[in-house]
Design a protein around this motif. Structure first.
Motif, PDB file in Angstrom:
ATOM      1  N   ASP A 225      31.255  35.471  53.020  1.00 40.32           N
ATOM      2  CA  ASP A 225      31.467  36.712  53.003  1.00 40.32           C
ATOM      3  C   ASP A 225      32.779  37.045  53.377  1.00 40.32           C
ATOM      4  O   ASP A 225      33.124  38.420  52.872  1.00 40.32           O
ATOM      5  N   LYS A 226      33.753  36.333  53.787  1.00 44.64           N
ATOM      6  CA  LYS A 226      35.240  36.756  53.969  1.00 44.64           C
ATOM      7  C   LYS A 226      35.993  36.316  52.443  1.00 44.64           C
ATOM      8  O   LYS A 226      37.095  37.054  52.295  1.00 44.64           O
ATOM      9  N   TYR A 227      35.552  35.350  51.809  1.00 42.18           N
ATOM     10  CA  TYR A 227      36.462  34.997  50.791  1.00 42.18           C
ATOM     11  C   TYR A 227      35.860  34.824  49.343  1.00 42.18           C
ATOM     12  O   TYR A 227      36.089  35.485  48.505  1.00 42.18           O
ATOM     13  N   LEU A 228      34.778  34.154  49.429  1.00 37.62           N
ATOM     14  CA  LEU A 228      33.986  33.564  48.286  1.00 37.62           C
ATOM     15  C   LEU A 228      33.320  34.896  47.445  1.00 37.62           C
ATOM     16  O   LEU A 228      33.296  34.591  46.182  1.00 37.62           O
ATOM     17  N   ARG A 229      32.946  35.472  47.991  1.00 40.15           N
ATOM     18  CA  ARG A 229      31.954  36.798  47.391  1.00 40.15           C
ATOM     19  C   ARG A 229      33.292  37.611  46.473  1.00 40.15           C
ATOM     20  O   ARG A 229      32.594  38.247  45.610  1.00 40.15           O
ATOM     21  N   TYR A 230      34.390  37.373  46.783  1.00 34.86           N
ATOM     22  CA  TYR A 230      35.462  38.285  46.281  1.00 34.86           C
ATOM     23  C   TYR A 230      36.332  37.592  45.264  1.00 34.86           C
ATOM     24  O   TYR A 230      37.209  38.116  44.637  1.00 34.86           O
ATOM     25  N   ILE A 231      36.157  36.380  44.829  1.00 38.61           N
ATOM     26  CA  ILE A 231      36.799  35.705  43.883  1.00 38.61           C
ATOM     27  C   ILE A 231      36.360  36.204  42.520  1.00 38.61           C
ATOM     28  O   ILE A 231      35.393  36.539  42.148  1.00 38.61           O
ATOM     29  N   LYS A 232      37.801  36.395  41.762  1.00 40.47           N
ATOM     30  CA  LYS A 232      37.639  37.025  40.575  1.00 40.47           C
ATOM     31  C   LYS A 232      37.268  36.048  39.693  1.00 40.47           C
ATOM     32  O   LYS A 232      37.860  34.852  39.328  1.00 40.47           O
ATOM     33  N   LEU A 233      36.229  36.235  38.750  1.00 38.52           N
ATOM     34  CA  LEU A 233      35.814  35.519  37.841  1.00 38.52           C
ATOM     35  C   LEU A 233      36.520  35.919  36.316  1.00 38.52           C
ATOM     36  O   LEU A 233      36.253  37.010  36.051  1.00 38.52           O
ATOM     37  N   ASN A 234      37.152  34.659  35.577  1.00 36.67           N
ATOM     38  CA  ASN A 234      37.888  35.421  34.380  1.00 36.67           C
ATOM     39  C   ASN A 234      36.913  36.104  33.440  1.00 36.67           C
ATOM     40  O   ASN A 234      35.744  35.364  33.021  1.00 36.67           O
ATOM     41  N   THR A 235      37.358  37.058  32.573  1.00 30.51           N
ATOM     42  CA  THR A 235      36.381  37.694  31.475  1.00 30.51           C
ATOM     43  C   THR A 235      37.228  37.355  30.349  1.00 30.51           C
ATOM     44  O   THR A 235      36.653  37.834  29.226  1.00 30.51           O
ATOM     45  N   GLU A 236      38.418  36.937  30.320  1.00 38.31           N
ATOM     46  CA  GLU A 236      39.267  36.857  28.959  1.00 38.31           C
ATOM     47  C   GLU A 236      39.156  35.380  28.443  1.00 38.31           C
ATOM     48  O   GLU A 236      39.321  34.532  29.030  1.00 38.31           O
TER      49      GLU A 236
END
Length: 443
Positions: free
Chosen positions: A324-335
């Protein structure tokens, strides 16, 4: 036209097989040349039966013809299968792929999440070649609904089932950690299947709650040669522990690092490493065990600036720790980054270490207050220095990056340095110049 040509090939195959079968039967029924006819006492001709040696010769000849028949049948089947490759009318159609590059299997560790479908769908969507990247799903737990989901993919994936579903004897204080023991057992079994049973030379491991980026396969393909050639590396990871949106540079999707911290969450190792680790594989908590000095042995992993995996599994044996604090906000690369066309030699230890130290320790030192309050001027990068375990943890926590250490190594750290973005500027949270080693009491 193609249907007619296929029919002709089929008819030809049928006639060929039939003719050979008739030939074998005729040869079987024909008297061998060793049989003779001699006149009997009454003027009759008496047939002299073949000896056992003659019968054996006939049987061996029949076996030889049968073996030849099977070989010819296989040749014809192969010709029919590959006809589309040399048929001029099919020149614009996709051709069969015969791997000339190393095969990198993807091992999906699954248990009782039917949401494994999301993981598999993304893998199949972005996979450029089924031959070069076979997907192996190893399932523990014996969960029927999850098994049905995996089965629905047919021959697109290989479905393995961990056979030992029994509880593991543990000390009384560890009963609540039974799940961690089973996970460790499953990893050992699954990796043995990949390396020992299936004889692969490398593997990328993902859990059933990971979604992959469009260049996930490209990333690992490009880094395999480096992993093979640089003995100071022991893994490649798709994960940045501090890769939350706002903490990474969105314009640096091609930026890669060395890290002393084992990240996991989409990682590649070679068979040689598994042969080293398997004999001493732990009964539980395998990931923290990997982060101990006896396993790491001063080796590093490669990790990206922007993660190539995203976890969507809040529920699990860790009960959502950090999610809830970190992992759900990880940015996944789209490029899509064409890593295989990029010179990655800068990641070799002797080159990377000197360049990294020069960039970090030539950066101006700033205070925690300057960073926290956004008072930095200029583009950066900047260096924020810590000297104790407590100073690191306080600054990391208050700046929004992960503050835990494993055997003294900070998450995503290299030589004690953690790189991240704060308010659009590159910050290096770093120990003083002259750093030599991690303090294993910092945990």
């Amino acid at each position: 036209m193609l249907r007619k040509r296929g029919s002709v090939i089929f008819c030809g195959t049928f006639l060929f097989v039939t003719w050979n079968a008739i030939l074998v039967l005729l040869l079987w029924g024909r008297p061998p040349s060793s049989q003779t006819e001699e006149p009997g006492g009454g003027g009759e001709k008496v047939v002299v039966r073949p000896t056992n040696d003659a019968v054996g010769a006939v049987l061996r000849m029949a076996d030889a013809f049968e073996a030849e028949l099977e070989r010819q049948k296989k040749i014809l089947v192969d010709i029919q299968y590959h006809q589309s490759l040399w048929d001029p009318s099919n020149k614009d159609r996709p051709k069969a792929v015969f791997p000339s590059q190393p095969v990198i299997p993807i091992l999906v560790i699954a248990c009782n999440r039917v949401t494994v479908r999301r993981c598999l769908d993304k893998l199949l969507e972005h996979r450029p070649s089924a031959e070069l990247y076979p997907i192996i799903v190893s399932q523990d737990c014996g969960h029927a609904d999850t098994a049905e989901v995996i089965k629905s993919y047919g021959n697109k994936v290989t479905h393995l089932k961990q056979p030992d579903l029994s509880d593991i004897p543990v000390q009384p204080g560890h009963k609540k950690f039974q799940g961690y023991y089973k996970i460790s057992r499953h990893y050992r079994w699954a990796l043995n299947q990949v390396f020992k049973t299936l004889s692969h030379s490398s593997v990328v491991i993902v859990e059933d709650d990971l979604e992959v980026a469009p260049d996930f396969f490209e990333y690992f393909r490009a880094l395999l040669p480096l992993l093979q050639s640089d003995p100071s590396l022991w893994c490649v990871s798709a994960w940045n522990d501090n890769g939350r949106d706002g903490y990474v540079d969105p314009g640096k999707a091609n930026l890669l690092y060395r890290t002393d911290f084992f990240p996991g969450l989409g990682w590649m190792i070679r068979k040689e490493l598994w042969e080293e680790l398997e004999p001493k594989w732990p009964a539980s908590f395998w990931d923290d065990w990997m982060r101990q000095p006896d396993q790491r042995r001063n080796r590093a992993c490669i990790r990206p600036e922007i993660s190539r995996t995203l976890t969507f599994g809040r529920q699990g044996v860790s009960l959502g720790q950090f999610y809830d604090k970190y992992l759900r906000y990880i940015k996944l690369n789209t490029e899509f980054v064409p890593f295989t066309k990029i010179d990655l030699s800068y990641l070799k230890e002797e080159i990377y270490r000197e360049n990294f130290k020069k960039e970090v320790y030539s950066a101006p030192v700033v205070t925690y207050e300057d960073v926290k309050q956004g008072q930095l001027k200029g583009q950066g990068p900047y260096r924020l220095q810590y000297s104790t375990k407590d100073s690191f943890k306080v600054m990391a926590k208050n700046l929004g990056i992960m503050d835990d250490l494993k055997s003294g190594v900070p998450r995503a750290g290299y030589r004690g340095v953690v790189s991240f973005i704060s308010r659009g500027r590159r910050i290096y949270l770093a120990p003083p110049p002259g750093w030599t080693q991690y303090d294993t009491t910092w945990s």
